[in-house]
Design an enzyme around this catalytic site. Sequence first.
Site, mmCIF file in Angstrom:
data_model
loop_
_atom_site.group_PDB
_atom_site.id
_atom_site.type_symbol
_atom_site.label_atom_id
_atom_site.label_comp_id
_atom_site.label_asym_id
_atom_site.label_seq_id
_atom_site.Cartn_x
_atom_site.Cartn_y
_atom_site.Cartn_z
ATOM 1 N N LYS A 22 0.849 -1.205 0.000
ATOM 2 C CA LYS A 22 0.000 0.000 0.000
ATOM 3 C C LYS A 22 0.888 1.261 0.000
ATOM 4 C CE LYS A 22 -1.795 1.550 4.030
ATOM 5 N NZ LYS A 22 -1.533 2.959 4.355
ATOM 6 N N ASN A 23 1.908 1.267 0.871
ATOM 7 C CA ASN A 23 2.690 2.495 1.037
ATOM 8 C C ASN A 23 3.741 2.699 -0.044
ATOM 9 O OD1 ASN A 23 1.063 2.978 3.182
ATOM 10 N ND2 ASN A 23 2.572 2.475 4.747
ATOM 11 N N CYS A 116 -5.156 12.300 12.465
ATOM 12 C CA CYS A 116 -5.949 11.065 12.514
ATOM 13 C C CYS A 116 -5.766 10.503 13.932
ATOM 14 C CB CYS A 116 -5.479 10.086 11.454
ATOM 15 S SG CYS A 116 -3.840 9.458 11.783
ATOM 16 N N ARG A 121 -0.347 14.592 12.676
ATOM 17 C CA ARG A 121 0.177 14.365 11.310
ATOM 18 C C ARG A 121 0.407 15.685 10.546
ATOM 19 N NH1 ARG A 121 -1.356 8.982 9.988
ATOM 20 N NH2 ARG A 121 0.219 9.012 8.359
ATOM 21 N N PRO A 122 1.190 16.627 11.092
ATOM 22 C CA PRO A 122 1.436 17.898 10.380
ATOM 23 C C PRO A 122 2.209 17.659 9.068
ATOM 24 C CG PRO A 122 2.932 17.678 12.216
ATOM 25 C CD PRO A 122 1.964 16.537 12.338
ATOM 26 N N ILE A 123 2.256 18.702 8.230
ATOM 27 C CA ILE A 123 3.023 18.563 6.977
ATOM 28 C C ILE A 123 4.050 19.685 6.850
ATOM 29 C CG2 ILE A 123 1.201 17.299 5.735
ATOM 30 C CD1 ILE A 123 0.488 19.959 4.345
ATOM 31 N N ASP A 304 4.479 0.667 12.188
ATOM 32 C CA ASP A 304 3.271 0.035 11.643
ATOM 33 C C ASP A 304 3.120 -1.416 12.077
ATOM 34 O OD1 ASP A 304 3.292 1.777 8.432
ATOM 35 O OD2 ASP A 304 2.771 2.383 10.467
ATOM 36 N N ILE A 326 7.593 7.235 17.039
ATOM 37 C CA ILE A 326 7.265 7.903 15.768
ATOM 38 C C ILE A 326 6.003 8.735 15.863
ATOM 39 C CG2 ILE A 326 6.800 7.541 13.298
ATOM 40 C CD1 ILE A 326 9.617 6.658 14.106
ATOM 41 N N ARG A 396 -8.546 -0.681 4.872
ATOM 42 C CA ARG A 396 -7.757 0.360 4.201
ATOM 43 C C ARG A 396 -6.376 -0.177 3.849
ATOM 44 N NH1 ARG A 396 -7.305 5.892 7.137
ATOM 45 N NH2 ARG A 396 -5.872 6.042 5.390
HETATM 46 C C1 EPZ Z 1 4.083 7.026 6.330
HETATM 47 O O1 EPZ Z 1 3.293 8.041 6.902
HETATM 48 C C2 EPZ Z 1 3.172 5.815 6.219
HETATM 49 N N1 EPZ Z 1 2.042 6.112 5.342
HETATM 50 C C3 EPZ Z 1 2.670 5.429 7.607
HETATM 51 O O2 EPZ Z 1 1.904 4.244 7.455
HETATM 52 C C4 EPZ Z 1 3.878 5.115 8.500
HETATM 53 O O3 EPZ Z 1 3.428 4.812 9.795
HETATM 54 C C5 EPZ Z 1 4.811 6.326 8.533
HETATM 55 O O4 EPZ Z 1 5.200 6.687 7.186
HETATM 56 C C6 EPZ Z 1 6.073 6.053 9.347
HETATM 57 O O5 EPZ Z 1 6.742 4.968 8.801
HETATM 58 C C7 EPZ Z 1 2.228 6.075 4.000
HETATM 59 O O6 EPZ Z 1 3.313 5.817 3.507
HETATM 60 C C8 EPZ Z 1 1.008 6.328 3.158
HETATM 61 P P1 EPZ Z 1 6.111 10.370 8.506
HETATM 62 P P2 EPZ Z 1 3.862 9.562 6.945
HETATM 63 O O7 EPZ Z 1 6.028 11.623 7.699
HETATM 64 O O8 EPZ Z 1 4.627 9.850 5.728
HETATM 65 C C9 EPZ Z 1 5.882 13.710 11.893
HETATM 66 C C10 EPZ Z 1 0.054 2.853 7.730
HETATM 67 O O9 EPZ Z 1 -0.377 2.277 8.743
HETATM 68 N N2 EPZ Z 1 5.848 14.678 10.793
HETATM 69 O O10 EPZ Z 1 7.315 9.514 8.404
HETATM 70 O O11 EPZ Z 1 2.732 10.455 7.312
HETATM 71 C C11 EPZ Z 1 4.616 12.872 11.939
HETATM 72 O O12 EPZ Z 1 3.599 13.558 12.635
HETATM 73 C C12 EPZ Z 1 0.517 4.296 7.826
HETATM 74 O O13 EPZ Z 1 0.169 2.320 6.598
HETATM 75 C C13 EPZ Z 1 5.915 16.031 11.094
HETATM 76 O O14 EPZ Z 1 5.984 16.429 12.250
HETATM 77 O O15 EPZ Z 1 4.844 9.455 8.198
HETATM 78 C C14 EPZ Z 1 5.070 11.630 12.657
HETATM 79 O O16 EPZ Z 1 5.051 11.854 14.047
HETATM 80 C C15 EPZ Z 1 0.258 4.874 9.200
HETATM 81 N N3 EPZ Z 1 5.883 16.932 10.070
HETATM 82 C C16 EPZ Z 1 6.499 11.461 12.171
HETATM 83 O O17 EPZ Z 1 6.905 12.745 11.656
HETATM 84 C C17 EPZ Z 1 5.824 16.528 8.753
HETATM 85 O O18 EPZ Z 1 5.823 17.403 7.851
HETATM 86 C C18 EPZ Z 1 6.673 10.411 11.068
HETATM 87 O O19 EPZ Z 1 5.803 10.765 10.029
HETATM 88 C C19 EPZ Z 1 5.757 15.147 8.476
HETATM 89 C C20 EPZ Z 1 5.782 14.240 9.505
#
Ligand code: EPZ
Length: 417
Positions: A22-23, A116, A121-123, A304, A326, A396
């Site tokens: 999926k990812n 969620c 989940r900020p960006i 995950d 994480i 999902r």
């Molecule tokens: C990806 O999410 C995966 N989703 C998640 O899988 C997975 O848990 C995660 O990576 C960590 O491995 C997809 O690939 C679609 P991150 P992502 O950006 O990209 C913080 C599942 O179950 N952060 O690595 O959103 C964030 O809040 C899902 O399949 C910021 O602060 O994860 C988190 O605490 C769940 N600012 C940490 O970093 C940002 O701009 C890691 O998030 C981005 C992230």
Amino acid sequence: MLKYEITGGVRLKGKVRISGAKNAVLPILAATVLTQGKNIIRDVPHLKDVEVMIEVLKHLGAKVTFTGTVLEVDTTGLSVYEVPDDLMRKMRATVFLMGPLLGRFGKVRISQPGGCSIGPRPINFHIKGLKSLNTEFQEGHGYLLGESKSLVGNEIHLDFPSVGATENLMMGAVKAKGTTIIRNCAREPEIVDLQNFLNGIGARIRGAGTDMIKIDGVEKLQTIDYTVIPDRIETGTFMLATALTNGDVIIENTIPEHVEPLIAKLKEAGVEVGCNDDQIHVKGNGRLKALEVKTLPYPGYPTDLQPQIMTAMSVAEGTSIITETIFENRLKHAEELLRMGAAIRIEGHSAIINGMSKLYGAIVEASDLRAGAALVLAGLIAEGKTVIHGGEHIERGYEKIDEKIARLGGQINRIVE
Ligand code: EPZ
């Protein structure tokens, strides 16, 4: 609404084939926006999140057909650079479209993705990185508008190895002028798969899988016929289901190296694990031993697979400690496991788990996709019947999980309420 009914006590036996990741599929589908033509993506799982991404691509003007596990995405007629709120709300991974839409149109308009159940989940890392590639953003009324007259390569140092930010910036840099270097980037296998897809359509990227990725901007891109990697989280979920039920299962169409952290933990817990190039043979060996687990960015133990191993530790011999580093709020599944007789105490970002001799079936609620998977595993070992509400969360990320478990002998029913 959807629920699963599971009667525990069966040792899983046989073979299970892992679906496409999926990812890996989600960012690769977003990346098709960079091309003008027909891409073929193979080994695509039938998941709710994939359906949403297809809906978004069609909204942008793509033509998409999904036959078996083969997706055909024709992005010739793309004309829209905005992702509407209702589609953003269905799946936050639509955030991955920022880089590709800026690369294609020099513009992107998305609604601010919400948080969620596992965290806000900020960006901010995505925005900061795209700004350094010469993009300007305006925010207002819950929307984010990004514009760039021309994307220009730059050196970016991520504050945290964010998977999504790494992927968004890779895609945004593909057609930027000059070279982009992303440091402290995520190293997950799905990042390597995205690099392979992007290089396949004519990008010039190297370093995925390490903590530094280099992208030389290109002007021309073409289309590709591409097969995505198997899902390492589905793999790990079935490995834990087998170990938990003291079963004996061969997991096919997988990449053992991608679940190395879990293989190490299962061997430490006394489980027999054998690997060859695309299979993993898991054999239960009585009660699991207690473990200490700390989630970390790849190649550390994956967040995950944290809920699922918490279920396993709920019936292990001894006291285990699981620390989630994480996501801010990813221990909620403990509450549901407590309802099934587990003995878990939460202290900050850690769960202290006293292994019990058994769990008991109960009515429980899945709050997100991996917490749901943890409850499915709990149902497989609990005495009596477990009813899991919120089954739509599970679907999902897990293709036909009831059929796959039933084929291994598990007693599970999928009920649409
Ligand atoms: C990806 O999410 C995966 N989703 C998640 O899988 C997975 O848990 C995660 O990576 C960590 O491995 C997809 O690939 C679609 P991150 P992502 O950006 O990209 C913080 C599942 O179950 N952060 O690595 O959103 C964030 O809040 C899902 O399949 C910021 O602060 O994860 C988190 O605490 C769940 N600012 C940490 O970093 C940002 O701009 C890691 O998030 C981005 C992230």
